[in-house]
Design a protein around this motif. Structure first.
Motif, PDB file in Angstrom:
ATOM      1  N   PRO A 161       0.815  -1.225   0.000  1.00  0.00           N
ATOM      2  CA  PRO A 161       0.000   0.000   0.000  1.00  0.00           C
ATOM      3  C   PRO A 161       0.850   1.278   0.000  1.00  0.00           C
ATOM      4  O   PRO A 161       0.556   2.221  -0.732  1.00  0.00           O
ATOM      5  CB  PRO A 161      -0.833  -0.123   1.280  1.00  0.00           C
ATOM      6  CG  PRO A 161      -0.880  -1.595   1.558  1.00  0.00           C
ATOM      7  CD  PRO A 161       0.457  -2.130   1.096  1.00  0.00           C
ATOM      8  N   GLU A 162       1.890   1.296   0.792  1.00  0.00           N
ATOM      9  CA  GLU A 162       2.761   2.472   0.848  1.00  0.00           C
ATOM     10  C   GLU A 162       3.519   2.664  -0.463  1.00  0.00           C
ATOM     11  O   GLU A 162       3.631   3.787  -0.960  1.00  0.00           O
ATOM     12  CB  GLU A 162       3.747   2.347   2.016  1.00  0.00           C
ATOM     13  CG  GLU A 162       4.645   3.558   2.173  1.00  0.00           C
ATOM     14  CD  GLU A 162       5.601   3.441   3.342  1.00  0.00           C
ATOM     15  OE1 GLU A 162       6.129   4.499   3.746  1.00  0.00           O
ATOM     16  OE2 GLU A 162       5.849   2.317   3.839  1.00  0.00           O
ATOM     17  N   LEU A 163       4.031   1.579  -1.029  1.00  0.00           N
ATOM     18  CA  LEU A 163       4.767   1.677  -2.291  1.00  0.00           C
ATOM     19  C   LEU A 163       3.868   2.175  -3.420  1.00  0.00           C
ATOM     20  O   LEU A 163       4.259   3.044  -4.207  1.00  0.00           O
ATOM     21  CB  LEU A 163       5.385   0.322  -2.648  1.00  0.00           C
ATOM     22  CG  LEU A 163       6.479  -0.171  -1.700  1.00  0.00           C
ATOM     23  CD1 LEU A 163       6.808  -1.631  -1.980  1.00  0.00           C
ATOM     24  CD2 LEU A 163       7.712   0.697  -1.796  1.00  0.00           C
ATOM     25  N   VAL A 164       2.660   1.649  -3.502  1.00  0.00           N
ATOM     26  CA  VAL A 164       1.708   2.070  -4.528  1.00  0.00           C
ATOM     27  C   VAL A 164       1.353   3.547  -4.334  1.00  0.00           C
ATOM     28  O   VAL A 164       1.277   4.318  -5.302  1.00  0.00           O
ATOM     29  CB  VAL A 164       0.455   1.168  -4.516  1.00  0.00           C
ATOM     30  CG1 VAL A 164      -0.661   1.745  -5.373  1.00  0.00           C
ATOM     31  CG2 VAL A 164       0.825  -0.238  -4.983  1.00  0.00           C
ATOM     32  N   GLU A 165       1.175   3.960  -3.092  1.00  0.00           N
ATOM     33  CA  GLU A 165       0.845   5.358  -2.796  1.00  0.00           C
ATOM     34  C   GLU A 165       1.992   6.295  -3.213  1.00  0.00           C
ATOM     35  O   GLU A 165       1.758   7.349  -3.806  1.00  0.00           O
ATOM     36  CB  GLU A 165       0.553   5.515  -1.307  1.00  0.00           C
ATOM     37  CG  GLU A 165       0.197   6.928  -0.893  1.00  0.00           C
ATOM     38  CD  GLU A 165      -0.057   7.028   0.602  1.00  0.00           C
ATOM     39  OE1 GLU A 165       0.415   8.010   1.191  1.00  0.00           O
ATOM     40  OE2 GLU A 165      -0.697   6.125   1.170  1.00  0.00           O
ATOM     41  N   VAL A 166       3.213   5.919  -2.900  1.00  0.00           N
ATOM     42  CA  VAL A 166       4.376   6.735  -3.274  1.00  0.00           C
ATOM     43  C   VAL A 166       4.468   6.859  -4.796  1.00  0.00           C
ATOM     44  O   VAL A 166       4.674   7.957  -5.327  1.00  0.00           O
ATOM     45  CB  VAL A 166       5.675   6.146  -2.672  1.00  0.00           C
ATOM     46  CG1 VAL A 166       6.908   6.718  -3.342  1.00  0.00           C
ATOM     47  CG2 VAL A 166       5.719   6.382  -1.169  1.00  0.00           C
ATOM     48  N   VAL A 167       4.328   5.743  -5.483  1.00  0.00           N
ATOM     49  CA  VAL A 167       4.384   5.765  -6.946  1.00  0.00           C
ATOM     50  C   VAL A 167       3.271   6.649  -7.500  1.00  0.00           C
ATOM     51  O   VAL A 167       3.496   7.450  -8.418  1.00  0.00           O
ATOM     52  CB  VAL A 167       4.340   4.338  -7.522  1.00  0.00           C
ATOM     53  CG1 VAL A 167       4.100   4.357  -9.028  1.00  0.00           C
ATOM     54  CG2 VAL A 167       5.642   3.606  -7.193  1.00  0.00           C
ATOM     55  N   ALA A 168       2.087   6.560  -6.944  1.00  0.00           N
ATOM     56  CA  ALA A 168       0.965   7.383  -7.402  1.00  0.00           C
ATOM     57  C   ALA A 168       1.256   8.868  -7.196  1.00  0.00           C
ATOM     58  O   ALA A 168       0.917   9.698  -8.061  1.00  0.00           O
ATOM     59  CB  ALA A 168      -0.318   6.986  -6.678  1.00  0.00           C
ATOM     60  N   ARG A 169       1.885   9.213  -6.074  1.00  0.00           N
ATOM     61  CA  ARG A 169       2.228  10.622  -5.830  1.00  0.00           C
ATOM     62  C   ARG A 169       3.176  11.154  -6.898  1.00  0.00           C
ATOM     63  O   ARG A 169       2.995  12.259  -7.414  1.00  0.00           O
ATOM     64  CB  ARG A 169       2.871  10.797  -4.450  1.00  0.00           C
ATOM     65  CG  ARG A 169       1.904  10.903  -3.326  1.00  0.00           C
ATOM     66  CD  ARG A 169       2.512  11.501  -2.073  1.00  0.00           C
ATOM     67  NE  ARG A 169       3.629  10.769  -1.525  1.00  0.00           N
ATOM     68  CZ  ARG A 169       3.542   9.861  -0.558  1.00  0.00           C
ATOM     69  NH1 ARG A 169       2.351   9.529  -0.051  1.00  0.00           N
ATOM     70  NH2 ARG A 169       4.626   9.271  -0.095  1.00  0.00           N
ATOM     71  N   ILE A 170       4.185  10.368  -7.235  1.00  0.00           N
ATOM     72  CA  ILE A 170       5.152  10.822  -8.242  1.00  0.00           C
ATOM     73  C   ILE A 170       4.504  10.841  -9.623  1.00  0.00           C
ATOM     74  O   ILE A 170       4.725  11.775 -10.406  1.00  0.00           O
ATOM     75  CB  ILE A 170       6.433   9.965  -8.214  1.00  0.00           C
ATOM     76  CG1 ILE A 170       7.152  10.149  -6.872  1.00  0.00           C
ATOM     77  CG2 ILE A 170       7.347  10.303  -9.379  1.00  0.00           C
ATOM     78  CD1 ILE A 170       7.578  11.583  -6.557  1.00  0.00           C
ATOM     79  N   GLU A 171       3.681   9.859  -9.935  1.00  0.00           N
ATOM     80  CA  GLU A 171       2.981   9.860 -11.230  1.00  0.00           C
ATOM     81  C   GLU A 171       2.090  11.088 -11.344  1.00  0.00           C
ATOM     82  O   GLU A 171       2.014  11.721 -12.405  1.00  0.00           O
ATOM     83  CB  GLU A 171       2.157   8.578 -11.409  1.00  0.00           C
ATOM     84  CG  GLU A 171       2.995   7.336 -11.597  1.00  0.00           C
ATOM     85  CD  GLU A 171       3.754   7.296 -12.912  1.00  0.00           C
ATOM     86  OE1 GLU A 171       3.379   8.004 -13.868  1.00  0.00           O
ATOM     87  OE2 GLU A 171       4.739   6.542 -12.981  1.00  0.00           O
TER      88      GLU A 171
END
Length: 181
Positions: A161-171
């Motif tokens: 969940p944290e990794l997906v959230e971080v990637v979404a923020r940068i995207e």
């Protein structure tokens, strides 16, 4: 250390990872990805240097604990690397979760910044051979490579969940920059 942090980081990564060509290919790809988002962070040079060095702890000459983020950060500290660079390496891509599973203390602070997120994004969107991918495929590949009972599989599952959230923020940041041009 040379004046140019990125050049020094690339040379050090190549020197330490030349025996691990697949790992080096991944690191090269992460560095390319980091360059794509470098203009979005407060210290672009530091981001790209961290991308080059994030997996240096896999080097057989460096590995002490067997936990590559900490081994890499400690090695970099011995080399006189900036404290912030060491902390980025120690904390990359949810390392705090794996540290808990391994009962290893992380002495390096996690800055939880856009730069840190950009490093995680670069790692989570790069295949083991240096190509680009999306975070879900990357996590699935890690699980498949390590198998269901490995600590790394347990870690990426817990950290997902944290990794997906971080990637979404940068995207989202990347899309906003594209729209503003």
């Amino acid at each position: 250390m040379t004046d140019d942090l990125v050049t020094w980081a690339e040379m050090l990564a190549r020197e330490q990872l030349h025996e691990l060509p697949r790992r080096l290919a991944h690191v090269e790809g992460v560095a390319r990805q980091a360059e794509r988002v470098a203009d979005a962070v407060d210290d672009p040079e530091l981001l790209v240097a961290a991308a080059w060095l994030h997996d240096v702890g896999y080097s057989p000459r460096i590995a002490v604990t067997g936990f590559h983020p900490v081994d890499g950060a400690e090695f970099l500290k011995e080399q006189g690397a900036p404290h912030r660079l060491c902390a980025l390496v120690a904390n990359h891509s949810g390392a705090h979760v794996e540290a808990r599973y391994r009962s290893i203390g992380l002495e390096w602070p996690d800055e939880r910044s856009t730069l840190r997120d950009a490093l995680w994004w670069a790692d989570m969107t790069t295949t083991p051979t240096g190509g680009t991918t999306d975070v879900r495929r990357r996590l699935a590949e890690v699980r498949e490579r390590y198998g269901p009972d490995h600590v790394v599989t347990q870690t990426v599952t817990a950290a997902e969940p944290e990794l997906v959230e971080v990637v979404a923020r940068i995207e989202s940041l990347r899309q906003a920059k594209i729209r503003s041009r």
